[in-house]
Write a protein that holds these residues in place. Structure first.
Motif, PDB file in Angstrom:
ATOM      1  N   ILE A  34       0.869  -1.180   0.000  1.00  0.00           N
ATOM      2  CA  ILE A  34       0.000   0.000   0.000  1.00  0.00           C
ATOM      3  C   ILE A  34       0.905   1.229   0.000  1.00  0.00           C
ATOM      4  CG2 ILE A  34      -1.705   1.311   1.318  1.00  0.00           C
ATOM      5  CD1 ILE A  34      -2.619  -1.429   2.488  1.00  0.00           C
ATOM      6  N   GLN A  35       0.702   2.109  -1.002  1.00  0.00           N
ATOM      7  CA  GLN A  35       1.525   3.314  -1.114  1.00  0.00           C
ATOM      8  C   GLN A  35       0.657   4.562  -1.177  1.00  0.00           C
ATOM      9  OE1 GLN A  35       5.041   3.188  -3.581  1.00  0.00           O
ATOM     10  NE2 GLN A  35       4.547   1.084  -4.138  1.00  0.00           N
ATOM     11  N   ALA A  36      -0.350   4.622  -0.336  1.00  0.00           N
ATOM     12  CA  ALA A  36      -1.250   5.777  -0.313  1.00  0.00           C
ATOM     13  C   ALA A  36      -0.612   6.931   0.443  1.00  0.00           C
ATOM     14  CB  ALA A  36      -2.569   5.383   0.341  1.00  0.00           C
ATOM     15  N   GLN A  37      -0.929   8.136   0.021  1.00  0.00           N
ATOM     16  CA  GLN A  37      -0.329   9.334   0.621  1.00  0.00           C
ATOM     17  C   GLN A  37      -0.963   9.715   1.952  1.00  0.00           C
ATOM     18  OE1 GLN A  37       2.366  10.902  -0.462  1.00  0.00           O
ATOM     19  NE2 GLN A  37       2.516   9.411  -2.107  1.00  0.00           N
ATOM     20  N   THR A  38      -2.276   9.567   2.083  1.00  0.00           N
ATOM     21  CA  THR A  38      -2.957  10.014   3.304  1.00  0.00           C
ATOM     22  C   THR A  38      -3.372   8.817   4.155  1.00  0.00           C
ATOM     23  OG1 THR A  38      -5.200   9.973   2.408  1.00  0.00           O
ATOM     24  CG2 THR A  38      -3.902  11.992   2.029  1.00  0.00           C
ATOM     25  N   THR A  39      -3.573   9.073   5.425  1.00  0.00           N
ATOM     26  CA  THR A  39      -4.034   8.028   6.335  1.00  0.00           C
ATOM     27  C   THR A  39      -5.382   7.483   5.884  1.00  0.00           C
ATOM     28  OG1 THR A  39      -2.821   9.020   8.175  1.00  0.00           O
ATOM     29  CG2 THR A  39      -4.631   7.541   8.742  1.00  0.00           C
ATOM     30  N   ASP A  40      -6.284   8.369   5.463  1.00  0.00           N
ATOM     31  CA  ASP A  40      -7.595   7.923   4.989  1.00  0.00           C
ATOM     32  C   ASP A  40      -7.464   6.992   3.788  1.00  0.00           C
ATOM     33  OD1 ASP A  40      -8.949   9.293   6.969  1.00  0.00           O
ATOM     34  OD2 ASP A  40      -9.393  11.029   5.702  1.00  0.00           O
ATOM     35  N   ASP A  41      -6.575   7.320   2.863  1.00  0.00           N
ATOM     36  CA  ASP A  41      -6.371   6.467   1.685  1.00  0.00           C
ATOM     37  C   ASP A  41      -5.762   5.122   2.076  1.00  0.00           C
ATOM     38  OD1 ASP A  41      -7.434   8.411   0.029  1.00  0.00           O
ATOM     39  OD2 ASP A  41      -5.472   9.185  -0.600  1.00  0.00           O
ATOM     40  N   ARG A  42      -4.857   5.144   3.043  1.00  0.00           N
ATOM     41  CA  ARG A  42      -4.262   3.877   3.521  1.00  0.00           C
ATOM     42  C   ARG A  42      -5.331   2.972   4.116  1.00  0.00           C
ATOM     43  NH1 ARG A  42       1.461   4.961   6.516  1.00  0.00           N
ATOM     44  NH2 ARG A  42       2.498   5.905   4.749  1.00  0.00           N
ATOM     45  N   PHE A  43      -6.173   3.546   4.979  1.00  0.00           N
ATOM     46  CA  PHE A  43      -7.203   2.726   5.608  1.00  0.00           C
ATOM     47  C   PHE A  43      -8.294   2.312   4.615  1.00  0.00           C
ATOM     48  CE2 PHE A  43      -5.232   4.085   9.577  1.00  0.00           C
ATOM     49  CZ  PHE A  43      -5.195   2.870  10.245  1.00  0.00           C
ATOM     50  N   ALA A  44      -8.524   3.091   3.597  1.00  0.00           N
ATOM     51  CA  ALA A  44      -9.462   2.674   2.545  1.00  0.00           C
ATOM     52  C   ALA A  44      -8.899   1.466   1.794  1.00  0.00           C
ATOM     53  CB  ALA A  44      -9.734   3.831   1.583  1.00  0.00           C
ATOM     54  N   ALA A  45      -7.599   1.487   1.514  1.00  0.00           N
ATOM     55  CA  ALA A  45      -6.963   0.346   0.846  1.00  0.00           C
ATOM     56  C   ALA A  45      -7.010  -0.891   1.744  1.00  0.00           C
ATOM     57  CB  ALA A  45      -5.519   0.690   0.471  1.00  0.00           C
ATOM     58  N   ILE A  46      -6.781  -0.707   3.032  1.00  0.00           N
ATOM     59  CA  ILE A  46      -6.856  -1.827   3.975  1.00  0.00           C
ATOM     60  C   ILE A  46      -8.282  -2.368   4.033  1.00  0.00           C
ATOM     61  CG2 ILE A  46      -6.700  -2.435   6.429  1.00  0.00           C
ATOM     62  CD1 ILE A  46      -4.264  -0.430   6.519  1.00  0.00           C
ATOM     63  N   ALA A  47      -9.265  -1.486   4.065  1.00  0.00           N
ATOM     64  CA  ALA A  47     -10.668  -1.930   4.095  1.00  0.00           C
ATOM     65  C   ALA A  47     -11.001  -2.775   2.871  1.00  0.00           C
ATOM     66  CB  ALA A  47     -11.604  -0.722   4.188  1.00  0.00           C
ATOM     67  N   ARG A  48     -10.483  -2.393   1.705  1.00  0.00           N
ATOM     68  CA  ARG A  48     -10.723  -3.193   0.497  1.00  0.00           C
ATOM     69  C   ARG A  48     -10.108  -4.586   0.630  1.00  0.00           C
ATOM     70  NH1 ARG A  48      -9.875   1.921  -1.728  1.00  0.00           N
ATOM     71  NH2 ARG A  48      -7.687   1.503  -2.220  1.00  0.00           N
ATOM     72  N   LEU A  49      -8.907  -4.655   1.204  1.00  0.00           N
ATOM     73  CA  LEU A  49      -8.270  -5.961   1.420  1.00  0.00           C
ATOM     74  C   LEU A  49      -9.064  -6.808   2.413  1.00  0.00           C
ATOM     75  CD1 LEU A  49      -4.520  -4.895   1.584  1.00  0.00           C
ATOM     76  CD2 LEU A  49      -5.632  -6.214  -0.233  1.00  0.00           C
ATOM     77  N   LEU A  50      -9.576  -6.181   3.454  1.00  0.00           N
ATOM     78  CA  LEU A  50     -10.378  -6.915   4.437  1.00  0.00           C
ATOM     79  C   LEU A  50     -11.668  -7.438   3.804  1.00  0.00           C
ATOM     80  CD1 LEU A  50      -9.967  -4.706   7.627  1.00  0.00           C
ATOM     81  CD2 LEU A  50      -8.728  -6.766   7.017  1.00  0.00           C
TER      82      LEU A  50
END
Length: 142
Positions: A34-50
């Motif tokens: 995951i190479q997202a710039q913002t914390t919100d984008d990081r957690f959105a990427a994690i949510a998709r993986l979950l």
């Protein structure tokens, strides 16, 4: 050892390596970085993986100095683990990640990837090493 799929994270301020595995089999696989710039984008990427993998637990590598003393990233990784638990309500485990980067580099060299060619996958292979360590020693519950 808890049952069900586990996702592991090699937390970094710029990148988060992710691996997946099954405790019953004791086998971990690199998944993504995951190479997202913002914390919100990081957690959105994690949510998709979950949503995709439906893990039963999450594992976070806990960085420390070689002698086990904490440093600045130790607290950031703990905070990341707490956020995962709070947001997703899944069991979260912390695992000592000392030497996992060296293990990851060694695995990649064995696979024929050296130097700069390792960078795109290094974090996810480090997450794989973290998950493999969790299979062997479980770690600390958050």
């Amino acid at each position: 050892m808890p049952d069900g799929t586990a996702l592991a994270f090699d937390f970094g301020e710029r990148r988060i390596g992710v691996a997946v595995g099954e405790p019953m089999l004791g086998i971990a696989h690199p998944l993504t970085t995951i190479q997202a710039q913002t914390t919100d984008d990081r957690f959105a990427a994690i949510a998709r993986l979950l949503d995709e993998w439906r893990p039963a637990q999450l594992v976070v590598g806990l960085p420390t100095h070689a002698d086990g003393r904490p440093h600045a990233m130790t607290q950031l990784a703990r905070r990341f683990a707490q956020r995962l638990k709070g947001r997703y309500g899944l069991p979260v485990w912390l695992v000592d990640e000392r030497h996992t980067s060296l293990v990851a580099e060694s695995l990649l060299e064995e696979a024929g990837l050296k130097g700069r060619r390792q960078k795109p996958v290094l974090d996810q292979v480090a997450a794989q090493a973290i998950l493999q360590a969790w299979f062997e020693q479980q770690g600390e519950a958050v």
